[in-house]
Every structure is written in structure tokens, then in C-alpha cells.
Design a protein around this motif. Structure first.
Motif, PDB file in Angstrom:
ATOM      1  N   MET A 159       0.827  -1.228   0.000  1.00  0.00           N
ATOM      2  CA  MET A 159       0.000   0.000   0.000  1.00  0.00           C
ATOM      3  C   MET A 159       0.847   1.258   0.000  1.00  0.00           C
ATOM      4  O   MET A 159       1.828   1.349   0.732  1.00  0.00           O
ATOM      5  CB  MET A 159      -0.912   0.025   1.228  1.00  0.00           C
ATOM      6  N   TRP A 160       0.433   2.250  -0.766  1.00  0.00           N
ATOM      7  CA  TRP A 160       1.064   3.573  -0.730  1.00  0.00           C
ATOM      8  C   TRP A 160       0.571   4.333   0.512  1.00  0.00           C
ATOM      9  O   TRP A 160       1.336   5.027   1.175  1.00  0.00           O
ATOM     10  CB  TRP A 160       0.718   4.339  -2.006  1.00  0.00           C
TER      11      TRP A 160
ATOM     12  N   SER B 271      -8.230   2.880  -0.078  1.00  0.00           N
ATOM     13  CA  SER B 271      -8.857   2.067   0.975  1.00  0.00           C
ATOM     14  C   SER B 271      -8.138   0.746   1.209  1.00  0.00           C
ATOM     15  O   SER B 271      -8.488   0.023   2.130  1.00  0.00           O
ATOM     16  CB  SER B 271     -10.310   1.775   0.582  1.00  0.00           C
ATOM     17  N   GLY B 272      -7.178   0.409   0.353  1.00  0.00           N
ATOM     18  CA  GLY B 272      -6.533  -0.898   0.482  1.00  0.00           C
ATOM     19  C   GLY B 272      -7.491  -2.014   0.132  1.00  0.00           C
ATOM     20  O   GLY B 272      -7.524  -3.065   0.780  1.00  0.00           O
TER      21      GLY B 272
ATOM     22  N   SER C  17     -15.356  -0.609 -14.014  1.00  0.00           N
ATOM     23  CA  SER C  17     -15.794  -1.327 -12.801  1.00  0.00           C
ATOM     24  C   SER C  17     -14.744  -1.273 -11.700  1.00  0.00           C
ATOM     25  O   SER C  17     -15.004  -1.650 -10.553  1.00  0.00           O
ATOM     26  CB  SER C  17     -16.143  -2.781 -13.119  1.00  0.00           C
ATOM     27  N   GLY C  18     -13.549  -0.826 -12.022  1.00  0.00           N
ATOM     28  CA  GLY C  18     -12.517  -0.563 -11.009  1.00  0.00           C
ATOM     29  C   GLY C  18     -12.261  -1.730 -10.096  1.00  0.00           C
ATOM     30  O   GLY C  18     -12.015  -2.863 -10.552  1.00  0.00           O
ATOM     31  N   PRO C  19     -12.328  -1.495  -8.779  1.00  0.00           N
ATOM     32  CA  PRO C  19     -12.037  -2.583  -7.830  1.00  0.00           C
ATOM     33  C   PRO C  19     -13.113  -3.664  -7.825  1.00  0.00           C
ATOM     34  O   PRO C  19     -13.005  -4.623  -7.066  1.00  0.00           O
ATOM     35  CB  PRO C  19     -11.965  -1.862  -6.473  1.00  0.00           C
TER      36      PRO C  19
ATOM     37  N   PRO D  53     -13.544   5.543  -1.163  1.00  0.00           N
ATOM     38  CA  PRO D  53     -13.775   5.755   0.268  1.00  0.00           C
ATOM     39  C   PRO D  53     -13.948   4.446   1.034  1.00  0.00           C
ATOM     40  O   PRO D  53     -14.059   4.466   2.262  1.00  0.00           O
ATOM     41  CB  PRO D  53     -15.077   6.571   0.279  1.00  0.00           C
ATOM     42  N   GLY D  54     -14.032   3.311   0.301  1.00  0.00           N
ATOM     43  CA  GLY D  54     -14.141   2.010   0.975  1.00  0.00           C
ATOM     44  C   GLY D  54     -15.398   1.872   1.798  1.00  0.00           C
ATOM     45  O   GLY D  54     -15.419   1.165   2.807  1.00  0.00           O
TER      46      GLY D  54
END
Ligand SMILES: Cc1cc2nc3c(=O)[nH]c(=O)nc-3n(C[C@H](O)[C@H](O)[C@H](O)COP(=O)(O)OP(=O)(O)OC[C@H]3O[C@@H](n4cnc5c(N)ncnc54)[C@H](O)[C@@H]3O)c2cc1C
Length: 461
Positions: free
Chosen positions: A37-38, A83-84, A196-198, A426-427
């Protein structure tokens, strides 16, 4: 055609030193987990194993092994998801940062790129060839997550979100088979991959990209205002927003650590709140850039410092943005798309300015004003204005006032929100694609990932 393995600066420290596979009982597991993670604010979720893929064959092998063992898979490319999303309990975390091959066909104005390629690295290579692609504004954001979620990049108001410029993908499916999706083959998977991203249900191992000509003029214009001018600015942005030429990415940032003018001393929690009004421009000539920014003459009065329209190397454009995103920082972000009126927005935004947490926390107002139609793709939620709240803290004593800031600010504005960007994930449960697109995604997931091998977006669970 040129081919290269791009030097990846995608936020993975000492990648070459990491073992190919690390399990929970290995020494160094937690360092490896954190290094994915950044954002230093790493969630307390623990995959059973972290596997570093160096080739497409590695990805195929990892998915087949996960399938045989009945394990779920989380995927990361550059680890810049806030959000990881990729850090999940149990199962395998597959790290794609080692897939960094790039090929460029200058005559055809196309490229292919691995998901681990850093956008800024790709752009540097392209610009040497007189070419351009709308990569993200910060160094280190990898193509993998960026292209899947939409991709709000340099010049995206002109050439579309980056996903609109993805013409095909090569991906590994839930059975561990390598497939291709284009407008004529597995079309539904290309549709899904563009937005659709994550929530994508496959592992992209190569993107096929449509390139653009490098704009002849790249530069920016900047003004700094005191916080007291916020109301004037909001009313002005609202009035001119829809008419701002697409070559101009008009935005303002409210913070205690403005990047313009370059700071003389380090900002502190007592530094005054300032507003930077910024107008990055990419155009076919200097005179076209001047014409596109002529509307800036109508800006509110009361600016403290301003620059004329200045040509600028891309490196300096990236560096300016990066000043707001220091690494090794804990971040909590939230956001909304909106077309709410200034009267509706102002009570919230004035409160934001009055209660701005210590630097590097900041708020972004981006004038987006999308075109009336886009190609058919999962990317479906956007609006006139994008508002994002970046709560960042290094010093633990700043955490208390910052952790809940972005979440609470956006919660108070829920009635004004038309959805969120995956970009500033924002998870939490939120609408990032339209309802019809979500229904279509669910149907495709049921068809292409019958065993639920790939995690859903963390905000949807
Ligand atoms: C400092 C900073 C600046 C940013 N600037 C911008 C910007 O200017 N414009 C913009 O649009 N966004 C921006 N973002 C957001 C960024 O584009 C997204 O967070 C994106 O998901 C990051 O991609 P990544 O591969 O680095 O992230 P990761 O965290 O590795 O991936 C995010 C998610 O994407 C999925 N994923 C990643 N790779 C793959 C793959 N190969 N196959 C399948 N699924 C995959 C996974 O679900 C993963 O959880 C920024 C983020 C940061 C932290």
C-alpha cells in the motif's frame, strides 16, 4: 514499433528484494503486506499469502493454484488505492507490479502496457515520441487500478477518462485461462473493465491503449486567494463551469499548505487556510491555450499572488500536484460528484474551510462538466463538479481531528451527492457506477466468476 520494460516507480519499496511468495508465518510478512500500500493507513486485514507475479505465466499459475486450493484472490498493481481494497482477510494477494512491459506503435498511435507500469513513466516514454496518454496526475499511480476505475488524468476533459482510451485487454479469468477482450471478442469483459474498477472480476495482464498526439502547449496558470474568498469562488466556478473549454482542467484546492506559490517555509497546523485556483492547460498552440483560458479574466477579485499562463515541463506539473500528496502519510478520503447549487454547497464548504485539519489535509473542487454522451462502458457516474476531501496525517496527534473529517464531511452532504469516484475510493457503500451498469456487472460476474474467486469492491460488501 518500440518495446521496453518501463522503469516502474509504482510505490513498491525494494520490490526486487521481496520474496516471490510470502505467507503469514514468514518473517517479513507484515512488512510485505504494508509495502503493498502507498497509503500508510494500512487496514487490519491479513491475506494468507502475498504472491509477486513477474510474468503472465506466473498469474496463470497463481490463479490455478488458488482455484485448486479454494482460495479467493485480491489484486494490486501500484497499491495506490486509498482504501486498500486489495488487502483482504485470508486468500491470496496477487501483486502485479512486476508486469511492466510497454510496446508503442507510433504509426498506429497505439500502445500496450502491463498493469504495473507507472502512469508518469509511460507518459515520459510517450512524450519522447510526440505521443500522449491521459495518465493520472501523481507519480506512482499504476495503470492497473487507474485504468479499470475510470482514470481522471491529464487532459481527460479533452480526450476522455483514460478507460475510454482502452481498446482491449488481455486478462486471466477465474479458471486461470488467459483471454483477450476487445470490441469484437469477449466484448462484455471489455465493457466491464472500462469502469468497474475494484469490482472487476478478472486479472488484467496487459492493456491495449489508443494514444493521442502530444499537445504542443502544456502549461498552467495559478492564483492564490485567502480563505475569505471561498464564497465568491464557489459562485464563479458554478457559473462558468459548464462553459470552461475542455483543454482546461479548472480546479481549486483548499488547504493550509498551498503548492502555489512554492512554499518558503513548512506549513504547520497553525498556517492559514488558502485557496489555490489552478488551470492546467493542454492545447495545440500557445495562442490556443491563451484563448482557452481567456475566461479567467472574469475570476473573483481579491487574489494575493498570481502567475501568467506559463508553459511547463510535465515533470514540473507532476511535482506541483505531488506537494499535496506526501508519501509515508496516513490518509482517509471521501468524495462526491455533484451538480448542487452554490447555496446548497456553501454551508458545507465554508465549514470545511473553517475547520480544515492540519496539512497535508485538503479539499479539491474539480470542474468536470462531462460531455452529454460517452461510449457504452461500465464507467457511468460523473457530474458537473467533483469534490474530494483528503484527510492526511503523519503526526499521531493530528489523527484525532483528521481520521473522520472526510467521511463526516461527505456524510453531511449526502443529499447533494450523485455518486462517488472509485479513484478516491472511500471504501464504504456508495454508488460508483449507475444502477443499470451495476445490474449488468452482477450478471457478468455471476457468469464469469461462478465461484467468487475475485473479491468484490470493499465498499459493496
Ligand atoms: C497520490 C494519489 C494520486 C492519485 N491521482 C489520481 C488521478 O490523478 N486520477 C485518477 O483517476 N486517480 C488517481 N488516484 C487514484 C488511483 O488511480 C486509484 O486508486 C487506482 O486504483 C490506483 O491504481 P493502482 O494499481 O496503483 O492501485 P491498487 O491499489 O494496486 O489497485 C486498486 C484496485 O484495482 C484493482 N486492480 C488493480 N490492478 C488490477 C489488475 N491488474 N487486474 C484486476 N484488478 C486490478 C484491485 O481491485 C485493486 O484493489 C490517485 C491515488 C493516489 C494515492
Amino acid at each position: 514499433m518500440t518495446s521496453s520494460t518501463a522503469p516502474s516507480r509504482n510505490g513498491t519499496p525494494d520490490r526486487d528484494d521481496l520474496r516471490r511468495s510470502v505467507t503469514r508465518d514468514n518473517e517479513g510478512y507484515d512488512a510485505a503486506r504494508r509495502a503493498t500500500m502507498w497509503n500508510a493507513n494500512v487496514p487490519a486485514r491479513f491475506p494468507d499469502a502475498i504472491v509477486h507475479a513477474r510474468s503472465i505465466d506466473d498469474v496463470v499459475a497463481a490463479v490455478r493454484a488458488a482455484k485448486a486450493a479454494g482460495r479467493r484472490i485480491g489484486v494490486r498493481s501500484g497499491g495506490h488505492g486509498w482504501s486498500g481494497n486489495h488487502v483482504r482477510d485470508g486468500g491470496v494477494l496477487l501483486d502485479m507490479s512486476g508486469l511492466t512491459d510497454v510496446t508503442i506503435d507510433k504509426a498506429a498511435m497505439t500502445a500496450t502496457a502491463g498493469p504495473g507500469v507507472g502512469g508518469s513513466d509511460l507518459l515520459k516514454t510517450l512524450m519522447k515520441e510526440g505521443l500522449f496518454f491521459p495518465v493520472g496526475h501523481c507519480r506512482g499511480v499504476a495503470l492497473g487500478g487507474y485504468l479499470l476505475q475510470g482514470g481522471f488524468g491529464w487532459n481527460s476533459r479533452m480526450v476522455g477518462p483514460a478507460c475510454e482510451n482502452v481498446t482491449a485487454i488481455d486478462y486471466v479469468d477465474a479458471d486461470g485461462d488467459l483471454r483477450h477482450a476487445s470490441e469484437t471478442e469477449n466484448e462484455e469483459m471489455l465493457w466491464a473493465a472500462r469502469g468497474s474498477g475494484p469490482g472487476f472480476f478478472g486479472i488484467v495482464v496487459r492493456f491495449h491503449l489508443r494514444l493521442h498526439r502530444r499537445p504542443a502547449f502544456i502549461g498552467t496558470w495559478a492564483v492564490q486567494y485567502p480563505a475569505e474568498r471561498l464564497e465568491d469562488l464557489v459562485r464563479w466556478m458554478d457559473a462558468i463551469g459548464p462553459d470552461v473549454p475542455p483543454q482546461v482542467e479548472l480546479q481549486f484546492i483548499v488547504s493550509r499548505n498551498p503548492s502555489f506559490p512554492p512554499p518558503i517555509r513548512r506549513a504547520t497546523r497553525r498556517s492559514p487556510v488558502r485557496i489555490e485556483l489552478l488551470a492546467p492547460v493542454m492545447a495545440e498552440s500557445r495562442s490556443a491555450a491563451k484563448a482557452a483560458t481567456a475566461f479567467l479574466a472574469t475570476r473573483p477579485k481579491g487574489a494575493r499572488v498570481r502567475t501568467p499562463l506559463l508553459p511547463m515541463p510535465m515533470g514540473a506539473m507532476f511535482s506541483g500536484v505531488m506537494q499535496h500528496y506526501p508519501s509515508a502519510t496516513n490518509w482517509e478520503t471521501d468524495n462526491l460528484w455533484t451538480h448542487a447549487s452554490p447555496d446548497e454547497l456553501l454551508p458545507h464548504l465554508l465549514h470545511v474551510a473553517a475547520t480544515m485539519p492540519p496539512p497535508p489535509a485538503h479539499m479539491l473542487w474539480l470542474n468536470w462538466a462531462p460531455p452529454p454522451t460517452r461510449p457504452d462502458m461500465a464507467f457511468t457516474v460523473e457530474d458537473l463538479t467533483y469534490l474530494a476531501f483528503y484527510g492526511g496525517w503523519k503526526d499521531p496527534t493530528d489523527a484525532a481531528g483528521t481520521t473522520a473529517w472526510s467521511r463526516e464531511t461527505v456524510a453531511a452532504m449526502q443529499s447533494l451527492s450523485s455518486g462517488v469516484q472509485f479513484a478516491d475510493d472511500p471504501g464504504r457503500p456508495a454508488r460508483a457506477v449507475s444502477e443499470p451498469a451495476q445490474v449488468r456487472l452482477e450478471a457478468l460476474r455471476a457468469q464469469h466468476d461462478t465461484d467468487g474467486r475475485f473479491h468484490r469492491w470493499i465498499g459493496s460488501t
